[in-house]
Design an enzyme around this catalytic site. Sequence first.
Site, PDB file in Angstrom:
ATOM      1  CB  SER A 139      20.417 -39.278  -5.236  1.00 47.63           C
ATOM      2  OG  SER A 139      19.457 -39.956  -4.441  1.00 47.63           O
ATOM      3  CE1 TYR A 152      16.526 -37.289  -8.171  1.00 40.75           C
ATOM      4  CE2 TYR A 152      16.383 -39.190  -6.717  1.00 40.75           C
ATOM      5  CZ  TYR A 152      16.859 -37.919  -6.986  1.00 40.75           C
ATOM      6  OH  TYR A 152      17.682 -37.278  -6.073  1.00 40.75           O
TER       7      TYR A 152
END
Length: 253
Positions: A139, A152
């Site tokens: 990501s 995250y």
Amino acid sequence: MTSTVFITGATSGFGEACARRFAEAGWSLVLTGRRQERLDALCAELSQQTQVHGLVVDVRDRKAMEEAIASLPPAFAKLRGLINNAGLALGADPAPQCDLDDWETMVDTNIKGLMYSTRLLLPRLIAHGRGATILNVGSVAGNYPYPGSHVYGGTKAFVGQFSLSLRCDLRGTGVRVTNIEPGLCESEFSLVRFGGDQSRYDATYAGAEAIQPQDIAETVFWILNQPAHININNLELMPVSQDWAGFSITRKD
């Protein structure tokens, strides 16, 4: 010889879109997911196009992953591709307000789950050799911090560094490693992150023309079908509507 790809987290989002794209091209599929009803329905549908083997398993469960992979039928024994897609974000609140259980779940899924599937399937990918590909779904959060990304973002930074290091260890095997790093994408992933809050989900994507799962699937398919002598190390994608925020400065009154 038919090519086989192993896709984790195949019951929604990127994983489901990838399963559909590779089935369309005639690849054999090994699909994993935690939700049996969804996985069974997807496997039944795609089996009209190609060979499909479903594994109802949670990537966080090492023993279950070991047993599932060990029991793969001979027809799915040699893999040309592994798509480490299973992953999640839970919450977007500042760190002091977060649930430690959510943090642990993200680490267990995004890091440990990826480790388990990769290590357990490496012998099969190496057996295929030249042209085999491990594609890890990272990501932009692994590169750029933003409020609420904390754990995250940390797990996706791990994915990036693990991918680079793994490629070093696979030197001479012919196995390729890619880390794909999407930005704003519209999928069930965000609904999970927002705890099912549909209004928050809708507000996130309103007018943004976000990346769609099919866009990622097409990109992944392109990567795995590059000539065997080419490795795509990292590939970062964002919608045109998204860019980088400036540095935040807290000023005294």
